[in-house]
Design a protein around this motif. Sequence first.
Motif, PDB file in Angstrom:
ATOM      1  N   LEU A  54      41.565  26.424  49.008  1.00 23.79           N
ATOM      2  CA  LEU A  54      42.332  25.466  48.209  1.00 23.79           C
ATOM      3  C   LEU A  54      42.268  25.810  46.722  1.00 23.79           C
ATOM      4  O   LEU A  54      43.278  25.757  46.018  1.00 23.79           O
ATOM      5  CB  LEU A  54      41.799  24.046  48.438  1.00 23.79           C
ATOM      6  CG  LEU A  54      42.172  23.378  49.763  1.00 23.79           C
ATOM      7  CD1 LEU A  54      41.429  22.050  49.921  1.00 23.79           C
ATOM      8  CD2 LEU A  54      43.681  23.140  49.840  1.00 23.79           C
ATOM      9  N   GLU A  55      41.096  26.175  46.264  1.00 19.85           N
ATOM     10  CA  GLU A  55      40.945  26.495  44.843  1.00 19.85           C
ATOM     11  C   GLU A  55      41.721  27.753  44.469  1.00 19.85           C
ATOM     12  O   GLU A  55      42.273  27.854  43.367  1.00 19.85           O
ATOM     13  CB  GLU A  55      39.462  26.670  44.493  1.00 19.85           C
ATOM     14  CG  GLU A  55      39.236  26.870  43.004  1.00 19.85           C
ATOM     15  CD  GLU A  55      37.797  26.597  42.590  1.00 19.85           C
ATOM     16  OE1 GLU A  55      37.442  26.966  41.455  1.00 19.85           O
ATOM     17  OE2 GLU A  55      37.043  26.001  43.375  1.00 19.85           O
ATOM     18  N   LEU A  56      41.771  28.713  45.390  1.00 16.84           N
ATOM     19  CA  LEU A  56      42.504  29.954  45.115  1.00 16.84           C
ATOM     20  C   LEU A  56      43.989  29.822  45.443  1.00 16.84           C
ATOM     21  O   LEU A  56      44.770  30.740  45.154  1.00 16.84           O
ATOM     22  CB  LEU A  56      41.903  31.107  45.928  1.00 16.84           C
ATOM     23  CG  LEU A  56      40.462  31.509  45.571  1.00 16.84           C
ATOM     24  CD1 LEU A  56      39.974  32.589  46.518  1.00 16.84           C
ATOM     25  CD2 LEU A  56      40.378  31.983  44.128  1.00 16.84           C
ATOM     26  N   ASN A  57      44.349  28.697  46.055  1.00 18.52           N
ATOM     27  CA  ASN A  57      45.743  28.433  46.426  1.00 18.52           C
ATOM     28  C   ASN A  57      46.299  29.517  47.350  1.00 18.52           C
ATOM     29  O   ASN A  57      47.393  30.055  47.141  1.00 18.52           O
ATOM     30  CB  ASN A  57      46.624  28.299  45.177  1.00 18.52           C
ATOM     31  CG  ASN A  57      47.991  27.710  45.497  1.00 18.52           C
ATOM     32  OD1 ASN A  57      48.137  26.932  46.447  1.00 18.52           O
ATOM     33  ND2 ASN A  57      48.999  28.084  44.732  1.00 18.52           N
ATOM     34  N   ILE A  58      45.513  29.841  48.385  1.00 19.85           N
ATOM     35  CA  ILE A  58      45.941  30.819  49.383  1.00 19.85           C
ATOM     36  C   ILE A  58      45.684  30.272  50.776  1.00 19.85           C
ATOM     37  O   ILE A  58      44.903  29.342  50.958  1.00 19.85           O
ATOM     38  CB  ILE A  58      45.196  32.161  49.219  1.00 19.85           C
ATOM     39  CG1 ILE A  58      43.672  31.933  49.265  1.00 19.85           C
ATOM     40  CG2 ILE A  58      45.606  32.876  47.942  1.00 19.85           C
ATOM     41  CD1 ILE A  58      42.858  33.208  49.223  1.00 19.85           C
ATOM     42  N   THR A  59      46.371  30.863  51.761  1.00 21.06           N
ATOM     43  CA  THR A  59      46.182  30.437  53.145  1.00 21.06           C
ATOM     44  C   THR A  59      45.066  31.248  53.799  1.00 21.06           C
ATOM     45  O   THR A  59      44.685  32.311  53.312  1.00 21.06           O
ATOM     46  CB  THR A  59      47.472  30.626  53.955  1.00 21.06           C
ATOM     47  OG1 THR A  59      47.757  32.031  54.043  1.00 21.06           O
ATOM     48  CG2 THR A  59      48.642  29.912  53.298  1.00 21.06           C
ATOM     49  N   GLU A  60      44.586  30.743  54.916  1.00 23.91           N
ATOM     50  CA  GLU A  60      43.553  31.464  55.656  1.00 23.91           C
ATOM     51  C   GLU A  60      44.064  32.826  56.117  1.00 23.91           C
ATOM     52  O   GLU A  60      43.327  33.812  56.119  1.00 23.91           O
ATOM     53  CB  GLU A  60      43.108  30.621  56.852  1.00 23.91           C
ATOM     54  CG  GLU A  60      41.869  31.157  57.541  1.00 23.91           C
ATOM     55  CD  GLU A  60      41.279  30.172  58.533  1.00 23.91           C
ATOM     56  OE1 GLU A  60      40.382  30.579  59.278  1.00 23.91           O
ATOM     57  OE2 GLU A  60      41.716  29.006  58.549  1.00 23.91           O
ATOM     58  N   LYS A  61      45.339  32.868  56.496  1.00 19.53           N
ATOM     59  CA  LYS A  61      45.932  34.129  56.938  1.00 19.53           C
ATOM     60  C   LYS A  61      45.967  35.143  55.805  1.00 19.53           C
ATOM     61  O   LYS A  61      45.670  36.327  56.006  1.00 19.53           O
ATOM     62  CB  LYS A  61      47.354  33.883  57.471  1.00 19.53           C
ATOM     63  CG  LYS A  61      48.019  35.123  58.037  1.00 19.53           C
ATOM     64  CD  LYS A  61      49.390  34.803  58.594  1.00 19.53           C
ATOM     65  CE  LYS A  61      50.056  36.054  59.165  1.00 19.53           C
ATOM     66  NZ  LYS A  61      51.413  35.757  59.708  1.00 19.53           N
ATOM     67  N   GLU A  62      46.318  34.701  54.605  1.00 21.53           N
ATOM     68  CA  GLU A  62      46.371  35.594  53.451  1.00 21.53           C
ATOM     69  C   GLU A  62      44.990  36.148  53.105  1.00 21.53           C
ATOM     70  O   GLU A  62      44.862  37.285  52.641  1.00 21.53           O
ATOM     71  CB  GLU A  62      46.948  34.861  52.235  1.00 21.53           C
ATOM     72  CG  GLU A  62      48.432  34.548  52.339  1.00 21.53           C
ATOM     73  CD  GLU A  62      48.918  33.651  51.215  1.00 21.53           C
ATOM     74  OE1 GLU A  62      50.064  33.829  50.766  1.00 21.53           O
ATOM     75  OE2 GLU A  62      48.141  32.756  50.787  1.00 21.53           O
ATOM     76  N   ALA A  63      43.973  35.340  53.335  1.00 22.87           N
ATOM     77  CA  ALA A  63      42.616  35.730  52.932  1.00 22.87           C
ATOM     78  C   ALA A  63      41.847  36.477  54.018  1.00 22.87           C
ATOM     79  O   ALA A  63      40.850  37.145  53.716  1.00 22.87           O
ATOM     80  CB  ALA A  63      41.826  34.492  52.532  1.00 22.87           C
TER      81      ALA A  63
END
Length: 262
Positions: free
Chosen positions: A180-189
């Motif tokens: 949430l803090e990085l504003n990314i999805t689990e898939k992206e990460a």
Amino acid sequence: WLALESLAEKARAGCEERAAFLAEILDLTGIPGADTAKLKVLSALPTKPLVQAMQLLTSRGTAVLYDKETQSCIARSHFLRLVDNMLARAEELHARAPLKQTFARQALLGTWSVGLPPKLVHKLMDHALAEGRLVAEGDGMRLSSHMVTLAADEARIREGLLQLHKKGGMTPPNYKDVLLELNITEKEASTVLNLLLAEGELIRIKDGLYYEKEALESILERVRAWFTDHTNLDISGLKSILGLSRKYLVALLEYMDNAHIT
């Protein structure tokens, strides 16, 4: 075959001639080579002269012995061609998953290895490892030339994941909060996270909880020091060492047990 008939005549003269004769036969047998029983039939040589000639070929590297039990050999030229085929498969695996540092040893097997004796496949891998063309890392393998290169956005994600966990120290944030803090999805990460885990920069304690390596090592040093004058460690003992909340203490104890640290 006319050339072989000529060599066969010379093969009666001495070990050098017999070795040359067998080298030609091994070259003609191709892949996966032949054992002594087959070579005896093809060469019509008695066992002792045959073994002496084969020892001469393997000592010179003209032939490669890959099964001591059956004395199975393969011509070096065919052996090296199989090594190249295996490394081409490794390149293919890296191309499919460029962000993965390694691939599973079993994944290295492919169409190139169909029908090959397992001991020959093992010999090929050992050869590539000894030459430094393949590298073994943990349970995986990689080409020595393979380097993970992150795109700009992936590098940003890597830095974000690492810094937030470093900042958390012994109380790292929940992984979902990090996303949430990085504003990314689990898939992206996911691919970047897996890379950090493979590199040992982050260590998975349980799903959703990852420790930065230096923070975890600090904890483990304290635990090792505890056992200099204690025989066991429970939740209350770990709390006295670390001063953490129960959610971290339980997860850390389970991790240390599963990793056979405690």
